[in-house]
Enzyme design. Structure first.
Site, PDB file in Angstrom:
ATOM      1  N   ASP A  51      71.132   8.095  19.662  1.00  0.00           N
ATOM      2  CA  ASP A  51      70.409   7.591  18.650  1.00  0.00           C
ATOM      3  C   ASP A  51      71.265   7.815  17.404  1.00  0.00           C
ATOM      4  OD1 ASP A  51      68.631   5.866  17.152  1.00  0.00           O
ATOM      5  OD2 ASP A  51      67.371   7.584  16.598  1.00  0.00           O
ATOM      6  N   GLY A  52      71.261   6.898  16.288  1.00  0.00           N
ATOM      7  CA  GLY A  52      71.952   7.002  15.137  1.00  0.00           C
ATOM      8  C   GLY A  52      73.423   6.194  14.711  1.00  0.00           C
ATOM      9  N   ASN A  53      73.609   5.240  15.513  1.00  0.00           N
ATOM     10  CA  ASN A  53      74.780   4.477  15.241  1.00  0.00           C
ATOM     11  C   ASN A  53      74.683   3.784  14.056  1.00  0.00           C
ATOM     12  OD1 ASN A  53      75.511   5.417  17.797  1.00  0.00           O
ATOM     13  ND2 ASN A  53      75.271   3.271  18.761  1.00  0.00           N
ATOM     14  N   SER A  62      67.216  -0.046  24.836  1.00  0.00           N
ATOM     15  CA  SER A  62      65.644   0.002  25.411  1.00  0.00           C
ATOM     16  C   SER A  62      64.986  -1.541  25.548  1.00  0.00           C
ATOM     17  CB  SER A  62      64.686   0.564  24.580  1.00  0.00           C
ATOM     18  OG  SER A  62      64.474   0.109  23.234  1.00  0.00           O
ATOM     19  N   ASN A  87      64.419  -2.884  22.056  1.00  0.00           N
ATOM     20  CA  ASN A  87      65.606  -3.167  21.240  1.00  0.00           C
ATOM     21  C   ASN A  87      65.921  -4.419  21.478  1.00  0.00           C
ATOM     22  OD1 ASN A  87      67.436  -0.122  22.111  1.00  0.00           O
ATOM     23  ND2 ASN A  87      65.969  -0.514  20.407  1.00  0.00           N
ATOM     24  N   TRP A  88      65.521  -5.418  22.234  1.00  0.00           N
ATOM     25  CA  TRP A  88      65.818  -6.993  22.254  1.00  0.00           C
ATOM     26  C   TRP A  88      65.214  -7.540  21.081  1.00  0.00           C
ATOM     27  CZ3 TRP A  88      69.091  -8.739  25.582  1.00  0.00           C
ATOM     28  CH2 TRP A  88      69.188  -8.105  26.706  1.00  0.00           C
ATOM     29  N   ARG A 113      61.507  12.380  18.662  1.00  0.00           N
ATOM     30  CA  ARG A 113      60.603  11.583  19.539  1.00  0.00           C
ATOM     31  C   ARG A 113      61.274  10.984  20.856  1.00  0.00           C
ATOM     32  NH1 ARG A 113      60.686   8.203  14.791  1.00  0.00           N
ATOM     33  NH2 ARG A 113      62.317   6.713  14.700  1.00  0.00           N
TER      34      ARG A 113
HETATM   35  C1  IPE Z   1      65.946   4.643  21.306  1.00  0.00           C
HETATM   36  O1  IPE Z   1      66.511   4.563  19.986  1.00  0.00           O
HETATM   37  C2  IPE Z   1      66.465   3.763  22.148  1.00  0.00           C
HETATM   38  C3  IPE Z   1      68.231   3.954  22.435  1.00  0.00           C
HETATM   39  C4  IPE Z   1      68.744   5.029  22.099  1.00  0.00           C
HETATM   40  C5  IPE Z   1      68.587   2.879  23.413  1.00  0.00           C
HETATM   41  P1  IPE Z   1      65.743   3.538  18.771  1.00  0.00           P
HETATM   42  O2  IPE Z   1      66.498   3.524  17.684  1.00  0.00           O
HETATM   43  O3  IPE Z   1      65.287   2.543  19.445  1.00  0.00           O
HETATM   44  O4  IPE Z   1      64.243   4.252  18.696  1.00  0.00           O
HETATM   45  P2  IPE Z   1      63.320   4.415  17.821  1.00  0.00           P
HETATM   46  O5  IPE Z   1      63.020   3.243  17.135  1.00  0.00           O
HETATM   47  O6  IPE Z   1      63.791   5.140  16.536  1.00  0.00           O
HETATM   48  O7  IPE Z   1      61.926   4.863  18.287  1.00  0.00           O
HETATM   49  C1  IPE Z   2      71.120   3.705  18.914  1.00  0.00           C
HETATM   50  O1  IPE Z   2      71.376   3.792  17.440  1.00  0.00           O
HETATM   51  C2  IPE Z   2      71.721   2.692  19.849  1.00  0.00           C
HETATM   52  C3  IPE Z   2      70.585   1.813  20.196  1.00  0.00           C
HETATM   53  C4  IPE Z   2      69.269   1.962  19.843  1.00  0.00           C
HETATM   54  C5  IPE Z   2      70.972   0.618  21.130  1.00  0.00           C
HETATM   55  P1  IPE Z   2      70.606   2.836  16.432  1.00  0.00           P
HETATM   56  O2  IPE Z   2      71.192   1.539  16.503  1.00  0.00           O
HETATM   57  O3  IPE Z   2      69.163   3.032  16.995  1.00  0.00           O
HETATM   58  O4  IPE Z   2      70.754   3.827  15.271  1.00  0.00           O
HETATM   59  P2  IPE Z   2      69.782   3.943  13.984  1.00  0.00           P
HETATM   60  O5  IPE Z   2      68.847   4.959  14.665  1.00  0.00           O
HETATM   61  O6  IPE Z   2      69.480   2.804  13.178  1.00  0.00           O
HETATM   62  O7  IPE Z   2      70.632   5.049  13.003  1.00  0.00           O
HETATM   63 MG    MG Z   3      67.551   4.253  16.400  1.00  0.00          MG
END
Ligand code: IPE
Ligand code: IPE
Ligand code: MG
Length: 261
Positions: free
Chosen positions: A17-19, A62, A65-66, A191
């Site tokens: 997470d965090g991209n 996830s 994520n869709w 989480r």
């Molecule tokens: C969890 O990250 C899913 C993946 C890393 C693929 P999310 O960014 O989707 O989760 P939430 O929305 O912060 O709970």
């Molecule tokens: C995780 O990074 C990658 C995926 C969930 C696909 P995010 O895209 O959730 O990055 P943040 O949480 O918004 O920084």
């Molecule tokens: Mg995220």
């Protein structure tokens, strides 16, 4: 950071997470963060293989994520394809078995066209299983397994009292490599976000503030070193006395081989 050569977690799961925040911090589009995140995946897979982990499960996308904006979803699918094409040789040459769990039927053809052949081609490899959780949800996986058991009961192939914890477990593809021993989440949130719910029962959790694109071999080693200082009790009584970190480390350190990075 020093990691013990023994007492390695067998199965490590990572919530990458965090991209998006990595990109935002640089005033760049979120997609740029995903591109950098893809490089972090390469580094992490290599580090895991060199350490000798038996299984690494990466939460890449996830089921929830869709619902993100269409252009972000499209870019993630394109990056996934690029990753699979670019890593094919390294995966095959190093004996890695590439596996995928989740609602794979929802993935676009451009992904399936490279994912499926690589899964087949690498299925006999036994150095490390790299599982990509794609269109994955822990609740969805539990519901799918429950539905299958219900079908078996309805068809008279299984008695209701045979709907056991083990029966459910055996129907969870994400746990075919065993329960996760250690689950790491980057990006600072504390989480689980629907990852490996059933298998998490006794996993050790490690939360890192580092954003996923900045994660690599040193951060993986740090997480594993933290894991190695913990006492897993599985509901039993602990050894007691010795603290799980602190002065005892040196005593334990005297009798183990450590890998320096
Ligand atoms: C969890 O990250 C899913 C993946 C890393 C693929 P999310 O960014 O989707 O989760 P939430 O929305 O912060 O709970
Ligand atoms: C995780 O990074 C990658 C995926 C969930 C696909 P995010 O895209 O959730 O990055 P943040 O949480 O918004 O920084
Ligand atoms: Mg995220």
């Amino acid at each position: 950071m020093l990691v013990e050569a023994k007492n390695l977690p067998s199965h490590v799961g990572i919530i990458m997470d965090g991209n998006g925040r990595w990109a935002q911090l640089r005033g760049a589009p979120r997609v740029q963060g995903h591109r950098e995140g893809s490089k972090a995946v390469r580094n992490t897979v290599r580090a895991a293989r060199r350490l000798g982990l038996k299984a690494l499960t990466l939460y890449a996308f996830s089921e929830q994520n869709w619902a993100r904006p269409g252009d972000e979803v499209d870019a993630l699918m394109e990056l996934l394809r690029e990753f699979l094409v670019g890593e094919r040789d390294e995966i095959v040459d190093n004996g890695i078995r590439l596996s995928a769990v989740g609602n794979l039927g929802r993935l676009p053809t451009l992904v399936r066209a490279v994912l499926d052949p690589l899964r087949r081609e690498s299925e006999k490899n036994d150095q490390m299983t790299l599982t990509l959780a794609l269109s994955y949800g822990g609740r969805e996986e539990i519901a799918t397994a429950a539905r299958e058991l219900a079908r078996q009961v309805a068809a008279g192939k299984r008695k209701p009292e045979e709907v056991t914890e083990e029966a459910l477990h055996s129907l969870m593809p994400s746990l075919a490599v065993g329960d996760p021993d250690l689950v790491i989440r980057t990006g600072g949130e504390r989480r689980i976000s629907n990852f490996l719910l059933y298998g998490l029962a006794y996993a050790e959790l490690y939360f890192a503030d580092v954003l996923w694109p900045d994660f690599g071999s040193p951060e993986l080693h740090e997480a594993i070193a933290s894991y190695q200082q913990r006492e897993r009790r599985f509901g039993l009584v602990g050894k007691g006395g010795l603290p799980t970190s602190g002065p005892g480390d040196e005593r334990r350190g005297a009798s183990v081989t450590r890998i320096a990075i």
